[in-house]
Write an enzyme that holds these catalytic residues in place. Structure first.
Site, PDB file in Angstrom:
ATOM      1  N   ALA A 245       0.729  -1.163  -0.135  1.00  0.00           N
ATOM      2  CA  ALA A 245       0.056  -0.186   0.084  1.00  0.00           C
ATOM      3  C   ALA A 245       0.806   1.315   0.059  1.00  0.00           C
ATOM      4  O   ALA A 245       1.899   0.996   0.294  1.00  0.00           O
ATOM      5  CB  ALA A 245      -0.771  -0.015   1.209  1.00  0.00           C
TER       6      ALA A 245
ATOM      7  N   GLY B 172       0.676  -5.171   1.051  1.00  0.00           N
ATOM      8  CA  GLY B 172      -0.661  -5.187   0.151  1.00  0.00           C
ATOM      9  C   GLY B 172      -0.385  -5.999  -0.990  1.00  0.00           C
ATOM     10  O   GLY B 172      -1.447  -6.324  -1.640  1.00  0.00           O
TER      11      GLY B 172
ATOM     12  N   GLU C 262      -0.939  -9.502  -0.731  1.00  0.00           N
ATOM     13  CA  GLU C 262      -2.426  -9.470  -0.425  1.00  0.00           C
ATOM     14  C   GLU C 262      -3.261  -9.489  -1.628  1.00  0.00           C
ATOM     15  O   GLU C 262      -4.100 -10.416  -1.713  1.00  0.00           O
ATOM     16  CB  GLU C 262      -2.930  -8.627   0.437  1.00  0.00           C
ATOM     17  CG  GLU C 262      -2.444  -8.983   2.048  1.00  0.00           C
ATOM     18  CD  GLU C 262      -2.536  -7.938   3.007  1.00  0.00           C
ATOM     19  OE1 GLU C 262      -3.297  -8.181   3.887  1.00  0.00           O
ATOM     20  OE2 GLU C 262      -2.128  -6.734   2.752  1.00  0.00           O
TER      21      GLU C 262
ATOM     22  N   GLU D 273       4.366  -5.581   7.184  1.00  0.00           N
ATOM     23  CA  GLU D 273       3.864  -4.543   7.640  1.00  0.00           C
ATOM     24  C   GLU D 273       4.273  -4.258   9.443  1.00  0.00           C
ATOM     25  O   GLU D 273       4.164  -2.982   9.884  1.00  0.00           O
ATOM     26  CB  GLU D 273       2.288  -4.852   7.841  1.00  0.00           C
ATOM     27  CG  GLU D 273       1.654  -4.741   6.381  1.00  0.00           C
ATOM     28  CD  GLU D 273       1.600  -5.726   5.460  1.00  0.00           C
ATOM     29  OE1 GLU D 273       0.752  -5.911   4.529  1.00  0.00           O
ATOM     30  OE2 GLU D 273       2.431  -6.699   5.960  1.00  0.00           O
TER      31      GLU D 273
END
Ligand code: T1G
Length: 711
Positions: A63, A109, A112, A132
Site C-alpha cells: 500500500a 498489500g 495480499e 507491515e
C-alpha cells in the site's frame, strides 16, 4: 486521473499491468483501477483468463505508506478497509482464472492482492513478504486470513511478525506461489493462466479450509510466537496484533476473521508506534539526498581498501570491508599490535560462527581478505584509506600526511575520528577534497550507522562515493557537518552530562541504566560506556582541556575521570561503572564504589542527594538530546531532523517505535520540551539554555516535523 493500470489482450488473456513507479505502490486510485481492469477482464469475451503483472522492476511493493497519514481515527481506517476487503473478494470471485505474475517484490498489500488471485507465479529471484509489522501495523488487506490458509499458521506467523521477505523457491515450497517461471515472466504467466482456463480451474484462497489438526497446531504456534516476541519485539505492539489476527483467522469464519484483522489494523495505524516507524521508513530514504550533491554525482568504485590502526575500531572496520568482499590492508605500527588486532578479529568471527551465522570456510575466506602489514606497501593500489588511530590530533595529522604521500591522487582519505576537526586532517594531507570523516560506531562490524563527515573542502564525488560505499558495506550513511563531536557524539555529550548529574544528585547507575533500557535502548549510558571504554571518553576530555574546551556546557562530573585514573576502563579491564567477572567479560555486578564516588562529588558540589523518579531521568535526558538536536539543526550540521533520528536509531539503538530523539520530542510536544528546558534552567543553571529553534517552533505551534507529526 493518470492511467496507473493498463489493460490489454494478449494471446486470449487479459493482461492487467500496474504501472505506478517506482514500486507500484497501491495508492487509493491504483486500487480502483485494478478493480475496474479485473471487472473488464471478466466481462471480456475474448479473454479466457486474467494476468496481473507489475511494470518496471517489481510487482506491487505494498500500500502507499504515505496514505496512512490520512487515517486520523480507527473509524477512518475501518471505512477505508471495508472497501479494500470487498474489492479483493470481488477479484477472488472472478469467474475466470486470475493469475498474479510476480517479479522483484510482492510485499504487504502487494502479496495480499496476489493472494486474492486464484494462482501466483513468479520468477525465481522474486521475493514475497508481509513487512507491515516493521511499520507498526499488521497486514490489513486479508493477509492474516489468507496466508495461513495458503502456507499454514506457523509460516504466516514467521512472515508477518518478522517482516522479512521470502525468496520465491521457499514460497513455492510453502504453497504461497504455485509455479516458478523460467524465461519471460509474462509469457510464462499467460501459458499458466491458459492451462488453468483450459482445465476450468479456479481456487479461492479464502475457501481453503484449515484442518482441525492445522488449527490446533496453529493455535499452539500463536502461543509460542507470543512467548518468543517477549525477547524479539520488546516495546512493540504490532507483532502481537499480528498474532491476534492470525489466531482469529484460525478460530473464526473468514468474514469474521477479516473484521478482526481490520479492527486490529485500525488501532495500529493511528498509533504513535506506527507513525514513528513510518517516519523512519522515509527518513532512512531521505538521508541519501544531500544538498549540493546531485543524484548522478560522479562516484569512485571502492574495490580495495586500507585501514590504519588495528585497535578495537580499526579491526571492526577491516571486518566490515572484508564482510563486503573488499580486500583490505590492516596496518599498525608493530607486529604485536597487529597480532592483538587479528586476535580480536578472529574471536569476533568465532562468536559469529558459534551462532551459526558463518561457516568455518566462510570465516577463512573472509579473513583471507584482511592483509596485516606494518608498512605502506600496496597502499598505492587502494581506493580508500580509513584512519583509525588513537583520538589524538597530532597523531592523526601525521597519519594523513603519510597516507596522502603513499596513495593515488584519487584515493579517498577517510577518518574514523569520533570528534576531531576533519579540516585539520585535510590540511595535513594536502588533498582536502579527498578527505572525509567515516565515523563508525562500536562494534564497527555490527552497528549499521556510518556518520559521513563533510569537511569544508570535501569533494561532492567523495560524499557521493561515501554514500554509495555505505550501502555496499551494509551501513546506513548519514552526511553531517564538521563540528566538534559531529552530530552523534555532540548530542551524546548532553545525554551523558545529564546521566552523570542524575547520578550525583541521587540516582544510581543501575537505576539510570534500567530506566533507559525500559525506555527501549539496548543499553543504558553507563553500560554503553563500559562497552566503548571509559578511557576513550577520558582521552577526548584531556584533549579538549588542552584546547580549553569541554564537551557540553554545564557542570562536568569528575567521576568518569576518577574511574579512568583508577584504570577502570570498563569491560576490557574488568571494572568500570560496574564490576565484571573478568577483563572482557560481559557479566556485570553493581559496585558500591560508584555510590561512594557519587556521594563525594555531590558533597564537593554542595548537592544533597535525593531520590529521583524514573520519569525525571527520561525527561531530563531526552530533553537534553532534543535541545542540542535543535541547535545542531539550526547550525546546519544536520540537514534534517530525520537525519538525527536515523543517526540515533542506527548508531545507539534508539528505540525505533519512538522514532528517534527528534520525533520523540514531537510526540511529547515541543511546548512541553521547551517548558522543561526552562524549568531545568531555573533549577540547575543557565547551561540549560533553550535552543532558539525550539523557541521559534513552539511560538509557531509547530514540531520539528513541520505541523507536528502527531496532530
Ligand atoms: N509506499 C510509498 N512509497 C514507497 C513504498 C510504499 N509502500 N515503497 C517504496 N516507496 C518509495 C520510497 O520512499 C522511495 O522514494 C522509492 O519508493 C524507492 O524505494 C494493505 C498496510 C520495495 C524493497 O513495507 O521495502 O501494504 O526516496 O528507495 O531500495 O496490508 O522500497 O525515491 O522518494 O526503498 O529498491 C508494505 C516498502 C506497505 C515495502 C524497494 N510494504 N518498500 O527498495 O527502493 S503497508 C512495505 C520497501 C501495506 C497492506 C499494508 C522498498 C522496496 P524516494 P527504495 P529499493
Amino acid at each position: 486521473m493518470a492511467d496507473l493500470v493498463r489493460y490489454e489482450l494478449k494471446d486470449g488473456v487479459a493482461v492487467v499491468t500496474i504501472d505506478n513507479p517506482p514500486v507500484n505502490a497501491l495508492a487509493p486510485e491504483v486500487w480502483g483501477q485494478i478493480d475496474e481492469a479485473v471487472k473488464r477482464g471478466v466481462a471480456d469475451p475474448s479473454a479466457g483468463a486474467i494476468v496481473l503483472i507489475g511494470a518496471g522492476t517489481t510487482f506491487i511493493a505494498g500500500a502507499d505508506i504515505k496514505a496512512f497519514d490520512l487515517l486520523r481515527t480507527p473509524a477512518d481506517s475501518m471505512t477505508r478497509s471495508e472497501g479494500t476487503h470487498a474489492l479483493l473478494k470481488r477479484m477472488e470471485d472472478a469467474t475466470k482464472p486470475l493469475v498474479a505474475a510476480i517479479h522483484g517484490n510482492a510485499l504487504g498489500g502487494g502479496l495480499e492482492v496476489a493472494q486474492a488471485c486464484h494462482f501466483r507465479v513468479a520468477t525465481k529471484d522474486a521475493k514475497v513478504g508481509q513487512p507491515e509489522a516493521l511499520l507498526g501495523i499488521i497486514p490489513g488487506a486479508g493477509g492474516t486470513q489468507r496466508l495461513p490458509r495458503l502456507a499454514g499458521a506457523t509460516m504466516a506467523l514467521e512472515m508477518c511478525t518478522g517482516g522479512r521477505p521470502v525468496p520465491a523457491p521457499r514460497a513455492l515450497a510453502a504453497g504461497i506461489i504455485d509455479h516458478i517461471v523460467d524465461g519471460n515472466l509474462l509469457d510464462g504467466a499467460i501459458a499458466f493462466a491458459k492451462a488453468k482456463a483450459g482445465a476450468h480451474e479456479i481456487r479461492k484462497v479464502r475457501e481453503i479450509v484449515i484442518s482441525p489438526d492445522g488449527v490446533q497446531a496453529g493455535l499452539a504456534a500463536c502461543d509460542a510466537m507470543r512467548a518468543s516476541l517477549k525477547n524479539t519485539a520488546k516495546g512493540m505492539a504490532a507483532p502481537y496484533a499480528v498474532v491476534s489476527a492470525i489466531e482469529a483467522g484460525l478460530t473464526l469464519p473468514f468474514d469474521q476473521g477479516s473484521v478482526r484483522e481490520r479492527e486490529l489494523f485500525a488501532d495500529c495505524v493511528v498509533s504513535t508506534e506506527s507513525k514513528a516507524l513510518r517516519h523512519l521508513f522515509f527518513a532512512e530514504r531521505e538521508v541519501a539526498k544531500v544538498p549540493g550533491v546531485p543524484k548522478d554525482a560522479k562516484t569512485n568504485d571502492i574495490t580495495r581498501a586500507a585501514v590504519i590502526g588495528a585497535g578495537t575500531m580499526g579491526g571492526g572496520i577491516a571486518m566490515t570491508y572484508a564482510n563486503a568482499g573488499i580486500p583490505v590492508l590492516l596496518k599498525d605500527v608493530d607486529r604485536a599490535a597487529l597480532e592483538r588486532g587479528l586476535g580480536t578479529i578472529r574471536r569476533n568471527y568465532d562468536v559469529t560462527m558459534s551462532k551459526g551465522k558463518m561457516t568455518a570456510e566462510q570465516v577463512e575466506k573472509t579473513m583471507a581478505l584482511i592483509t596485516p602489514t606494518t608498512t605502506y606497501d600496496g597502499f598505492d593500489q587502494v581506493d580508500i584509506v580509513v584512519e583509525a588511530v588513537f583520538e589524538n590530533m597530532e597523531l592523526k595529522k601525521t597519519t594523513f600526511a603519510e597516507a596522502a604521500r603513499v596513495t593515488r591522487a584519487d584515493c579517498v582519505l577517510a577518518s574514523n575520528s569520533s570528534t576531531l576537526d576533519i579540516d585539520e586532517f585535510a590540511r595535513a594531507s594536502g588533498r582536502p577534497a579527498q578527505v572525509v570523516g567515516h565515523h563508525f560506531f562500536s562494534p564497527a562490524n555490527v552497528m549499521k550507522l556510518l556518520e559521513i563527515v563533510r569537511g569544508r573542502e570535501t569533494g561532492k564525488d567523495v560524499i557521493a562515493t561515501s554514500l554509495k560505499l555505505s550501502k555496499k558495506l551494509g551501513k546506513v550513511g548519514v552526511v553531517v557537518g564538521n563540528c566538534f563531536g559531529f552530530v552523534a557524539n555532540r548530542m551524546l555529550a548532553y545525554y551523558m552530562r545529564e546521566a552523570y548529574l542524575l547520578l550525583e544528585e541521587g540516582a544510581s547507575v543501575e537505576q539510570i541504566d534500567r530506566v533507559l533500557t525500559d525506555f527501549g535502548l539496548p543499553v543504558g549510558p553507563f553500560g554503553m560506556q563500559d562497552i566503548a571504554g571509559i578511557d576513550v571518553g577520558a582521552r577526548i576530555r584531556q584533549y579538549l582541556a588542552s584546547i580549553g574546551k569541554s564537551r557540553a556546557e554545564g557542570p562536568q562530573s569528575a567521576i568518569p575521570d576518577r574511574l579512568f585514573e583508577m584504570g577502570r576502563y570498563g569491560q576490557k579491564t574488568g571494572a568500570g561503572w560496574y564490576m565484571y567477572d573478568a577483563p572482557g567479560s560481559r557479566n556485570r555486578t553493581p559496585d558500591l564504589l560508584i555510590e561512594q564516588l557519587a556521594n563525594e562529588e555531590a558533597k564537593k558540589r554542595g548537592i544533597v542527594r535525593r531520590p529521583i523518579a524514573d520519569e525525571e531521568i527520561v525527561a531530563r535526558i531526552m530533553t537534553a538530546l532534543a535541545n542540542e538536536g535543535a541547535r545542531v539543526l539550526e547550525e546546519q550540521f544536520a540537514t534534517r531532523p530525520g537525519d538525527i533520528d536515523i543517526i540515533y536509531v542506527y548508531g545507539f539503538g534508539f528505540p525505533r517505535q519512538r522514532g528517534g530523539p527528534m520525533f520523540y520530542a514531537d510526540s511529547v510536544g515541543l511546548s512541553t520540551v521547551l517548558s522543561r528546558v526552562n524549568e531545568y534552567r531555573a533549577r540547575f543553571g543557565d547551561y540549560w539554555e533553550p535552543a532558539p529553534l525550539l523557541g521559534r517552533l513552539v511560538a509557531e505551534g509547530r514540531g520539528f516535523y513541520g505541523e507536528s507529526a502527531l496532530t
